[in-house]
Design a protein around this motif. Structure first.
Motif, short mmCIF file in Angstrom:
data_model
loop_
_atom_site.label_atom_id
_atom_site.label_comp_id
_atom_site.label_asym_id
_atom_site.label_seq_id
_atom_site.Cartn_x
_atom_site.Cartn_y
_atom_site.Cartn_z
N ASN A 10 50.86 16.41 25.94
CA ASN A 10 49.63 16.55 26.73
C ASN A 10 49.55 17.92 27.27
OD1 ASN A 10 47.30 16.42 28.44
ND2 ASN A 10 47.44 14.20 28.05
N ARG A 11 48.96 19.02 26.79
CA ARG A 11 48.90 20.29 27.41
C ARG A 11 47.96 20.37 28.53
NH1 ARG A 11 47.20 23.99 22.62
NH2 ARG A 11 47.90 25.90 23.83
N ALA A 12 47.20 19.33 28.85
CA ALA A 12 46.54 19.38 30.30
C ALA A 12 47.45 18.78 31.22
CB ALA A 12 45.12 18.45 30.09
N THR A 13 48.14 17.60 31.13
CA THR A 13 48.87 17.21 32.19
C THR A 13 50.34 17.59 32.12
OG1 THR A 13 49.08 15.43 31.03
CG2 THR A 13 47.28 15.09 32.64
N GLY A 14 50.71 18.34 31.11
CA GLY A 14 51.93 19.16 31.09
C GLY A 14 52.25 20.35 31.51
N ALA A 15 51.30 21.01 32.02
CA ALA A 15 51.12 22.26 32.52
C ALA A 15 50.89 22.53 34.08
CB ALA A 15 49.93 23.15 31.64
N PHE A 16 51.48 23.69 34.40
CA PHE A 16 51.14 23.73 36.08
C PHE A 16 51.41 25.17 36.33
CE2 PHE A 16 55.82 23.00 35.51
CZ PHE A 16 56.26 24.17 36.09
N VAL B 213 52.70 28.22 39.64
CA VAL B 213 53.45 28.15 40.71
C VAL B 213 52.70 29.41 41.52
CG1 VAL B 213 55.75 28.91 41.74
CG2 VAL B 213 55.59 27.75 39.25
N ILE B 214 52.61 28.86 42.76
CA ILE B 214 51.90 29.80 43.88
C ILE B 214 52.71 30.17 45.01
CG2 ILE B 214 49.83 29.92 45.35
CD1 ILE B 214 48.40 27.73 43.47
N ASP B 215 52.60 31.49 45.28
CA ASP B 215 53.18 32.09 46.31
C ASP B 215 52.37 31.74 47.70
OD1 ASP B 215 53.97 33.93 48.49
OD2 ASP B 215 54.69 35.32 47.14
N GLU B 216 52.94 30.87 48.48
CA GLU B 216 52.00 30.46 49.71
C GLU B 216 51.61 31.68 50.62
OE1 GLU B 216 53.11 26.22 51.33
OE2 GLU B 216 54.88 27.39 51.34
N SER B 217 52.53 32.68 50.74
CA SER B 217 52.15 33.86 51.46
C SER B 217 50.92 34.60 51.26
CB SER B 217 53.42 34.41 52.11
OG SER B 217 53.67 35.18 50.72
N THR B 218 50.88 34.69 49.96
CA THR B 218 49.83 35.59 49.40
C THR B 218 48.74 34.75 48.72
OG1 THR B 218 50.80 35.91 47.18
CG2 THR B 218 51.47 37.54 49.18
N ASN B 219 49.00 33.68 48.38
CA ASN B 219 48.16 32.59 47.59
C ASN B 219 48.06 33.18 46.20
OD1 ASN B 219 46.97 30.03 47.88
ND2 ASN B 219 44.80 31.06 47.80
N ASN B 220 48.90 34.23 45.57
CA ASN B 220 48.61 34.73 44.51
C ASN B 220 49.42 33.55 43.28
OD1 ASN B 220 47.39 36.96 45.04
ND2 ASN B 220 49.27 38.07 45.20
N THR B 221 48.94 33.51 42.24
CA THR B 221 49.48 32.73 41.23
C THR B 221 50.62 33.70 40.55
OG1 THR B 221 47.76 31.56 40.47
CG2 THR B 221 49.30 31.48 38.88
N VAL B 222 52.14 33.23 40.75
CA VAL B 222 53.14 33.99 40.37
C VAL B 222 54.15 33.42 39.08
CG1 VAL B 222 53.79 34.82 42.71
CG2 VAL B 222 54.61 32.52 41.89
N GLY B 223 53.74 32.22 38.74
CA GLY B 223 54.20 31.63 37.49
C GLY B 223 53.58 30.45 36.76
N ALA B 224 53.73 30.44 35.45
CA ALA B 224 52.93 29.55 34.89
C ALA B 224 54.11 28.46 33.92
CB ALA B 224 52.17 29.99 33.66
N GLY B 225 54.04 27.11 34.25
CA GLY B 225 55.07 25.98 33.53
C GLY B 225 54.42 25.34 32.71
N MET B 226 55.53 24.76 31.78
CA MET B 226 55.21 23.53 30.86
C MET B 226 56.21 22.89 30.85
SD MET B 226 54.42 26.88 27.95
CE MET B 226 55.38 27.72 29.27
N VAL B 227 55.85 21.47 31.29
CA VAL B 227 56.78 20.39 31.56
C VAL B 227 57.67 19.97 30.18
CG1 VAL B 227 57.02 17.96 32.31
CG2 VAL B 227 55.64 19.49 33.35
N LEU B 228 58.83 19.91 30.33
CA LEU B 228 59.82 19.56 29.21
C LEU B 228 59.73 17.74 29.09
CD1 LEU B 228 62.57 22.05 29.74
CD2 LEU B 228 60.82 21.95 27.76
#
Length: 422
Positions: A399-405, A407-422
């Protein structure tokens, strides 16, 4: 008598390939031959082509919208194009080919139903071809189509096409790619793109447009388990309408599956259960809600639900976990830091997270797995995170919708990573 044409729904597709394989020209040819280009746009690219001394219209100008790209003749950012035919709508992502833009390609690939991997008939399967196939496979694009372009420059040779097909299949077997098709074409001349042409008569398969119009799109997600992340809890405050005082609707988007009035549901993470009392869309009642519909659900019982909770069918629960094993593409210039706390955003829920370990980084050129201590920009690796709060996840392959996330840097609020759950 009116003839009804079956609507196959929306298809999101990705085009990728090495520099000068003709991605932008192919998309331009699709738009041109599908007759979806406005007359003034066509006139503008005809003038530009003439200025450059070209004998034919440069169809790549339809997609290479950035000035920097036009000057260098390469695609830097992801260019999205929208068009429709009589049978369906399309969103095309033209992804960059260079290794330093891996993150751009991963972003474009994350929502695609089909990837078109272009191969130059003269050069055959290259390192970049393998890298793009690896990335498309990693991010779970269900269908791959290898389009052998520039067949006009190899005399439309069937032998050359078969040679490339054999080379690619040998490589695909190592990677575990099974759903792959092959198509010879000439984006410049238009053979086998929308029209068949008369120079590839040895090829009896479908044209590119035939493949696109019949390829599975969103409908595959209708058969997946029902997943409804709650975005907003609706509690109207209208003193003139006392009936609304007891109204409590849960608003969100159906990410996969479908739900009907009367179905039994479970709310996560609490585990409380209820029955769907009503489904509303724009104030109108529905008997059923399906994938990609944004609706309001009303439950038969008073249950404490807030943004970030997930409503699922009672017999189809996802995994709840405070540890994530995932394939991560690092997007930021600042490396992934073991000492820092990050924020993981999964559907509508956030959780603080710390890096638990990096198992390996994949070399997307050779497919070798290498041990590393940190991740730099564009790196793809197998990573584990420890979470402060449990998330309701499915494997990305399921399930690509609930298997993806992300990663956000709390200090800048920038998106720093994209992940796929194994």
């Amino acid at each position: 008598m009116t003839q009804f044409v079956e609507d196959h729904g929306l298809l999101r597709l990705l085009t990728c390939g090495s520099v000068d394989d003709g991605k932008s020209t192919l998309i331009g040819r699709l738009l041109f031959d599908s007759k979806v280009i406005l007359a003034d746009t066509l006139h503008a690219i005809e003038k530009t082509s003439q200025k450059r001394g070209m004998q034919e219209v440069d169809l790549s100008l339809l997609t290479d919208g950035l000035q920097a790209e036009r000057e260098q003749g390469i695609t830097i950012d992801v260019a999205y194009r929208y068009f429709s035919t009589g049978t369906r709508k399309f969103i095309i992502a033209d992804a960059p080919g260079h290794e330093q833009y891996t993150r751009n390609m991963v972003t474009a690939a994350s929502t695609a139903n089909l990837a078109i991997i272009l191969v130059d008939a003269r050069r055959g399967v290259l390192t970049q071809t393998r890298r793009h196939s690896c990335l498309a496979h990693l991010v779970g694009i269900p269908h791959l189509l290898v389009a052998v372009n520039k067949m006009d420059l190899v005399d439309y040779s069937e032998e050359r096409f078969e040679e490339i097909r054999r080379d690619y299949l040998d490589f695909a077997e190592q990677l575990g790619i099974h759903d792959v098709g092959f198509l010879p074409l000439s984006a410049l001349k238009g053979d086998m793109v929308v029209e068949r042409g008369d120079r590839l008569d040895w090829y009896q398969g479908p044209t590119l447009m035939d493949v696109l119009e019949t390829s599975p799109g969103v409908e595959g997600r209708l058969t997946q388990p029902f997943r409804f992340p709650v975005q907003y809890v609706c509690r109207p405050q209208d003193s003139a309408n006392p009936e609304l005082h007891d109204y409590r609707g849960f608003m969100g988007r159906v990410e996969s599956g479908h739900i009907r009035v009367g179905d039994s549901v479970t709310v996560l993470p609490s585990g409380l259960t209820s029955i769907i009392k009503a489904i509303e869309l724009g104030g109108e009642g529905l008997g059923e809600a399906i994938t990609e519909q944004s609706v309001t659900l009303l439950l038969a019982d008073e249950i404490d639900i807030s943004r970030g909770d997930m409503i699922v069918k009672s017999g189809e629960l996802p995994t709840q976990s405070k540890q994530l094993e995932a394939t991560v593409c690092w997007l930021a210039e600042t490396p992934l830091d073991r000492a820092r706390t990050y924020l993981i955003r999964h559907t509508t829920r956030d959780s603080k997270a710390k890096l638990a370990g990096i198992e390996w980084r994949v070399d997307v050129n050779t497919l070798d797995k290498q041990p590393v201590e940190q991740l730099a920009m564009n790196d793809i690796a197998r990573v584990s995170f420890k979470l402060a709060q449990p998330l309701s996840v499915d494997a990305y392959a399921d399930n690509r919708a609930t298997g993806a996330f992300i990663v956000i840097d709390e200090s800048t609020n920038n998106t720093v990573g994209a992940g796929m759950v194994l």
